[in-house]
Design a protein around this motif. Structure first.
Motif, short mmCIF file in Angstrom:
data_model
loop_
_atom_site.label_atom_id
_atom_site.label_comp_id
_atom_site.label_asym_id
_atom_site.label_seq_id
_atom_site.Cartn_x
_atom_site.Cartn_y
_atom_site.Cartn_z
N ARG A 19 48.17 109.67 69.65
CA ARG A 19 47.75 110.54 68.55
C ARG A 19 48.88 111.48 68.21
O ARG A 19 49.70 111.82 69.06
CB ARG A 19 46.50 111.34 68.97
CG ARG A 19 45.61 111.71 67.81
CD ARG A 19 44.21 112.07 68.27
NE ARG A 19 44.12 113.42 68.81
CZ ARG A 19 43.02 113.93 69.36
NH1 ARG A 19 41.94 113.19 69.46
NH2 ARG A 19 42.99 115.16 69.82
N ARG A 20 48.92 111.92 66.97
CA ARG A 20 50.02 112.77 66.55
C ARG A 20 50.00 114.11 67.25
O ARG A 20 51.05 114.64 67.62
CB ARG A 20 49.97 112.97 65.03
CG ARG A 20 51.12 113.82 64.51
CD ARG A 20 51.28 113.68 63.03
NE ARG A 20 52.42 114.45 62.55
CZ ARG A 20 52.88 114.39 61.32
NH1 ARG A 20 52.31 113.60 60.44
NH2 ARG A 20 53.90 115.12 60.94
N ASP A 153 47.67 109.41 60.16
CA ASP A 153 47.65 110.88 60.23
C ASP A 153 46.87 111.51 59.09
O ASP A 153 46.77 112.74 59.02
CB ASP A 153 49.08 111.42 60.22
CG ASP A 153 49.86 110.99 61.45
OD1 ASP A 153 49.23 110.63 62.45
OD2 ASP A 153 51.10 111.01 61.41
N GLU A 155 47.68 111.86 56.02
CA GLU A 155 48.63 112.75 55.34
C GLU A 155 48.79 112.33 53.88
O GLU A 155 49.01 111.15 53.58
CB GLU A 155 49.99 112.72 56.04
CG GLU A 155 51.01 113.65 55.40
CD GLU A 155 52.33 113.67 56.16
OE1 GLU A 155 53.24 114.40 55.75
OE2 GLU A 155 52.44 112.94 57.17
N ARG A 214 47.94 117.34 55.78
CA ARG A 214 46.94 116.42 56.31
C ARG A 214 45.54 116.90 55.94
O ARG A 214 45.28 118.10 55.91
CB ARG A 214 47.09 116.30 57.83
CG ARG A 214 48.28 115.43 58.22
CD ARG A 214 48.35 115.27 59.73
NE ARG A 214 48.83 116.47 60.38
CZ ARG A 214 48.79 116.67 61.69
NH1 ARG A 214 48.24 115.77 62.48
NH2 ARG A 214 49.28 117.78 62.21
#
Length: 319
Positions: A19-20, A153, A155, A214
C-alpha cells in the motif's frame, strides 16, 4: 536480531510494499504490536537502507519511498508463481517489453524455491500460446504503469486524449480500472468535468500528469469493470454497421469469439444476433469468419463491398 523480530520486520516490509501509505496504528494492528514497537522497527529498516518516509502527527503515517535502488520484494508462494508465469507469457499488446521480461524472469527463477519451480514448469507446459504479428495499436508499458499506480492510489490525473475523429482535448479524471480487450487496453475513469464515467483507449492517451490529489474511490454503478467497459463499447458509435442473425445458439457463438460480450444477444434456442459493427472493415470480416455458422447480414454498403471483394479474392486464389 531475534528470529521473532526478524519475522516481524519482514512482515512489516511486506506490508509497506502493498500500500502507498500506512498509519502507525494500522501497522501495529496488523503486526499485533504497539505503535512504539512499529516506530522502532521502522528505524531498524532505515538502518538497513530501506527509504521509509514518515508523516508527523498523531497518526504517524509511513510509506516506502523511492530510493536509488529497488528494494527486495517479498512475495508469498502464490505471488511468485503468478509473476513467473506472467513473465514467461509476457508481452501481448505491449511494446518493447519481451527482452525486459526475460531478464526479470531469469532473476526470479534463480531464487525460486525448488517446490515453486515445479509449479511454474507444470503451469507453463500446460499452457500454449500463439504469437501473431500485431497490426493494431500497442500500449506503452510506461503509460500502463503510470495509469496502474493512479488506479491503485485513487489519484486524479490530467491527460490529453485524442478522439476517434482526431480532436485532442485535455481531460481531468479519477482513474478506476485498466481493462484489456484483445490487443487493446482501456482506462475506465470518472471524468470530473463531465461528471460521468468515461472509457479511454490507451493508444489515444498522451501526457498523463499526476496531480498529487487523492480522492475516495467511487463506486462503479451496477457491475464489475470488465463488464462495464464491454457494455459501453457495445453501445458506442462505430464507423461501419454490421448486424448478423446467426443460425447458432448464443453460447455456441460466444465460445468461438472473443471480446464481443454483450454484443451477442440470443433470439431463441437456436439463433442469436451478433453486433459486428466496428471502425475497421477487416475487423468486421474477422468477426464474421469467426462465427463458424450460417448467418444473414444487415450491414452498410461499404461493409458488403469489402466482404464481396474479399470473397472474390479468395475464390480466385483457390482457382
Amino acid at each position: 536480531m531475534t528470529s521473532e523480530m526478524t519475522a516481524r520486520m519482514l512482515r512489516l516490509l511486506s506490508l509497506l510494499q502493498t500500500r502507498r501509505e500506512w498509519s502507525g496504528a494500522d501497522l501495529a494492528d496488523r503486526l499485533s504490536v504497539t505503535v512504539r514497537t512499529v516506530r522502532r522497527d521502522i528505524d531498524r529498516l532505515r538502518e538497513l537502507g530501506y527509504p521509509v518516509d514518515s508523516a508527523r502527527g498523531h497518526a504517524g503515517g509511513y510509506r516506502l519511498a523511492p530510493g536509488t535502488d529497488l528494494p527486495p520484494l517479498l512475495l508469498d508462494d502464490d505471488e511468485a508463481v503468478a509473476i513467473a508465469v506472467a513473465l514467461r507469457t509476457a508481452a501481448g499488446g505491449l511494446t518493447g517489453i519481451e527482452e525486459t521480461a526475460l531478464r526479470a524472469l531469469a532473476k526470479l527463477e534463480q531464487v525460486l524455491p525448488r517446490r515453486l519451480r515445479g509449479q511454474v514448469t507444470a503451469l507453463q507446459t500446460a499452457l500454449s500460446g500463439i504469437t501473431w504479428e500485431t497490426r493494431g495499436p500497442r500500449a506503452d508499458p510506461a503509460l500502463l504503469a503510470t495509469l496502474a499506480v493512479a488506479c491503485r492510489d485513487h489519484e486524479i490525473l490530467t491527460l490529453d486524449y485524442t478522439t476517434r475523429v482526431g480532436t485532442t482535448t485535455r481531460r481531468r479524471v479519477e482513474p478506476h480500472h485498466l481493462v484489456a480487450s484483445g490487443d487493446l487496453w482501456y482506462l475506465l475513469a470518472h471524468d470530473t468535468d463531465k461528471d460521468d464515467w468515461r472509457i479511454f483507449r490507451l493508444d489515444r492517451i498522451s501526457h498523463p500528469t499526476p496531480t498529487g490529489r487523492r480522492v475516495p474511490p467511487r463506486e462503479l454503478p451496477g457491475t464489475d469493470p470488465a463488464a462495464f467497459v464491454a457494455n459501453r463499447l457495445s453501445a458506442a458509435p462505430t464507423r461501419y454497421r454490421a448486424i448478423a442473425t446467426v443460425q447458432a445458439p448464443a453460447d455456441h457463438v460466444r465460445a468461438r469469439t472473443r471480446g464481443l460480450a454483450t454484443r451477442i444477444q440470443p433470439l431463441d434456442e437456436t439463433t442469436c444476433r451478433v453486433d459486428a459493427s466496428a471502425d475497421h472493415l477487416p475487423h468486421i470480416a474477422q468477426i464474421l469468419i469467426g462465427l463458424e455458422a450460417d448467418y444473414a447480414l444487415d450491414a452498410d454498403p461499404d461493409v458488403l463491398n469489402h466482404l464481396r471483394n474479399t470473397a472474390h479474392r479468395t475464390l480466385r486464389a483457390t482457382g
